[in-house]
Design an enzyme around this catalytic site. Sequence first.
Site, PDB file in Angstrom:
ATOM      1  N   ALA A  18      45.408  52.817 115.048  1.00  0.00           N
ATOM      2  CA  ALA A  18      44.299  52.991 115.779  1.00  0.00           C
ATOM      3  C   ALA A  18      44.262  54.239 116.336  1.00  0.00           C
ATOM      4  CB  ALA A  18      43.978  52.040 116.939  1.00  0.00           C
ATOM      5  N   CYS A  65      48.352  56.558 128.809  1.00  0.00           N
ATOM      6  CA  CYS A  65      46.756  56.385 128.748  1.00  0.00           C
ATOM      7  C   CYS A  65      46.188  56.239 130.187  1.00  0.00           C
ATOM      8  CB  CYS A  65      46.173  55.447 127.878  1.00  0.00           C
ATOM      9  SG  CYS A  65      46.864  53.819 128.002  1.00  0.00           S
ATOM     10  N   HIS A  93      39.879  51.907 129.455  1.00  0.00           N
ATOM     11  CA  HIS A  93      40.655  51.299 130.622  1.00  0.00           C
ATOM     12  C   HIS A  93      39.742  51.732 131.680  1.00  0.00           C
ATOM     13  CE1 HIS A  93      43.730  50.366 128.155  1.00  0.00           C
ATOM     14  NE2 HIS A  93      44.645  51.234 128.378  1.00  0.00           N
TER      15      HIS A  93
END
Length: 344
Positions: free
Chosen positions: A15, A132, A245
């Site tokens: 991804a 991230c 997120h």
Amino acid sequence: MSEKLKIAVVGATGAVGEAMLSILAESGFAGCTIHALASDNSLGKTVEFGRRFIAVEVLDDFDFDSVDYALFSAGGDISLEYVPRASAAGCTVIDNTSAFRQDDDIPLVVPEVNADLLEDLPPGAIIANPNCSTIQMLVAIAPIHAAAGIDRINVATYQSVSGAGRKGMEELARQTMDRLSFKQVKPAVFAQPIAFNAIPVIDAMQANDYTREEMKLQWETSKILRDPSIGVNATAVRIPVFFGHSEAVHLETSRDISIQDVRALLQKAAGLQLVDDADPAEQVTAVTHAAGKDAVFVSRLRRDHSHPRGINLWVVGDNVRKGAALNAVQILKIIVDSKLPVAT
């Protein structure tokens, strides 16, 4: 951008690798020579790069002498084995795994925060991409730290299943269908069912009863902001969202700063969009704002009524784009641009 550049993307069928290829094509690298690398299981596959498809090459057989730059996102074990090889061949590496983030000699970079670490890098340099959740939090709070210092951060992260890769997304989709069909749900990627659930454990438990994902926020924040005194108390939660997120961030500044001054800082911060609106329909969310977007989004900015120097904010970002692929390509572009001849 120079069309003579040769770039390898390791983990090109994942991804993040797919996002790296897409963003490279969008960011001025479309004319460069691109090598899409993956395991031999992907031999015979193609991946999309801009308006064309390129064949996947096998990582084991690849000679890094043939490329100038390599973007790695194929897992920490792969990076530990192949990044030193690429570096020894004179290839500059941007690694998106946790393999080198805590190495004192390797820059850990969020371009909006500490791009100065990318100056005068030698051939074969290794640059680490942060986690991230760290990236989006620091894009939001670094301007506050620069203006008033930060003593302590309390943060709860609500992280999408794409953080666990394609298999995590497939598990959420499958379990959602099973739940709605009144079938038994069988966890595989996650320790418990993820569909219609929230799991308060991401990554391995550490000796201090925090998870590794939670401790990354401490380690990486201190390193990137160059301030080991900052305390980060984190709780990381996996939720049934595909991309994006979300973070509830509560920080305590070292010096007094008005909420009006914080608002002004965030309004002009690079890579950030502040949505300063009391309307519930306008508050930023992973689905409606962050997914598929490059920016980090902030709303619910307010003074913490329980602490004289406390500030609260809600932060969302696309973990696959800004939290991984885009951050790496931004690093690459800064390095490449610094080496291009200046027009006179």
